[in-house]
Motif scaffolding. Structure first.
Motif, PDB file in Angstrom:
ATOM      1  N   THR A 183      38.933  35.991  54.840  1.00 29.19           N
ATOM      2  CA  THR A 183      39.195  35.973  53.404  1.00 29.19           C
ATOM      3  C   THR A 183      40.558  35.360  53.133  1.00 29.19           C
ATOM      4  O   THR A 183      41.536  35.669  53.808  1.00 29.19           O
ATOM      5  CB  THR A 183      39.151  37.399  52.827  1.00 29.19           C
TER       6      THR A 183
ATOM      7  N   THR B 241      43.595  35.104  50.520  1.00 28.24           N
ATOM      8  CA  THR B 241      44.155  35.853  49.402  1.00 28.24           C
ATOM      9  C   THR B 241      45.511  35.274  49.020  1.00 28.24           C
ATOM     10  O   THR B 241      46.376  35.086  49.880  1.00 28.24           O
ATOM     11  CB  THR B 241      44.334  37.341  49.756  1.00 28.24           C
TER      12      THR B 241
ATOM     13  N   THR C 242      48.708  36.110  46.634  1.00 25.37           N
ATOM     14  CA  THR C 242      49.287  37.227  45.881  1.00 25.37           C
ATOM     15  C   THR C 242      50.460  36.768  45.025  1.00 25.37           C
ATOM     16  O   THR C 242      51.274  37.572  44.588  1.00 25.37           O
ATOM     17  CB  THR C 242      49.762  38.323  46.845  1.00 25.37           C
TER      18      THR C 242
ATOM     19  N   PRO D 288      46.411  38.186  41.592  1.00 30.65           N
ATOM     20  CA  PRO D 288      45.982  37.718  42.918  1.00 30.65           C
ATOM     21  C   PRO D 288      44.632  36.999  42.869  1.00 30.65           C
ATOM     22  O   PRO D 288      43.751  37.340  42.084  1.00 30.65           O
ATOM     23  CB  PRO D 288      45.891  39.010  43.738  1.00 30.65           C
TER      24      PRO D 288
ATOM     25  N   VAL E  42      41.425  35.719  45.308  1.00 28.91           N
ATOM     26  CA  VAL E  42      40.769  35.976  46.591  1.00 28.91           C
ATOM     27  C   VAL E  42      39.566  35.049  46.719  1.00 28.91           C
ATOM     28  O   VAL E  42      38.753  34.949  45.792  1.00 28.91           O
ATOM     29  CB  VAL E  42      40.315  37.447  46.711  1.00 28.91           C
TER      30      VAL E  42
ATOM     31  N   SER F 252      36.370  34.667  49.079  1.00 26.90           N
ATOM     32  CA  SER F 252      35.634  35.378  50.126  1.00 26.90           C
ATOM     33  C   SER F 252      34.146  35.318  49.844  1.00 26.90           C
ATOM     34  O   SER F 252      33.719  35.485  48.693  1.00 26.90           O
ATOM     35  CB  SER F 252      36.091  36.841  50.178  1.00 26.90           C
TER      36      SER F 252
END
Length: 195
Positions: free
Chosen positions: A31, A33, A35, A40, A42, A44
């Motif tokens: 994944t 990510t 931040t 955030p 992501v 995935s």
């Protein structure tokens, strides 16, 4: 591994405290990510998710020109854990964007043109082919129904006050009333009545 007193590779071989990475292709089997900031991102399982913040949020995918001119795109607007609308336009709050609400309502520039019951509203002129209605067709107060014809000008039906008027702008047109596909009453262009 440390640079000075700062750890950049920890004991599990994870990069940490890294600045800018300049590289070729980066392939991840896990994944991704980001931040950065308070929202955030992501990536995935084939989906991209962005998390809002309590003070309100707007996410968008926009097209920028070579001089960073914003040519618009699409996105989302909400506040805290509440969703407001999807948008297509220059910005989430642009005065001429399209706004799609979960209820099914569609707005253009803040004006509703399709309500949650799928009714058109606040519509200007409609130019179309045949229109078939299973209900009533209603014109507003003192409204006219105009029927254009290619060779004889316009025919016009109007109701104003106590008058119901049928008008033809052609000097050669007759007014006919028919029953069973037969002429019952004809008013000629010269004003003569035939029965």
């Amino acid at each position: 591994y440390k640079v000075g007193s700062t750890t950049v590779i920890d004991s599990s071989r994870n990069l940490t405290n890294i600045g800018t990475i300049s590289s070729g292709s980066i392939t991840s089997s896990g994944t991704f990510t980001s931040t950065a900031g308070n929202r955030p991102v992501v990536v995935s399982g084939g989906a991209i998710t962005m998390k809002g913040e309590t003070g309100g949020w707007a996410f968008g995918l926009h097209a920028l020109g070579s001089s960073n001119t914003n040519h618009g795109g699409f996105g989302f607007l909400g506040g805290a854990d509440a969703f407001s609308y999807y948008y297509i336009g220059e910005q989430y709050n642009s005065g001429n964007n399209f706004r799609f609400y979960k209820s099914g309502q569609l707005q253009v520039g803040g004006t509703t043109i399709l309500d949650s019951s799928r009714n058109l509203t606040n519509i200007g002129t409609i130019s179309s082919g045949a229109i078939t209605s299973s209900g009533n067709i209603t014109a507003g107060n003192n409204g006219n129904i105009n029927i254009p014809t290619a060779s004889s000008g316009n025919a016009n039906l109007s109701i104003e006050g106590s008058n119901f008027t049928i008008v033809s702008n052609s000097s050669s047109a007759n007014l006919k009333l028919q029953t069973n596909s037969q002429d019952t009453i004809t008013i000629g262009a010269n004003g003569n009545l035939t029965h």
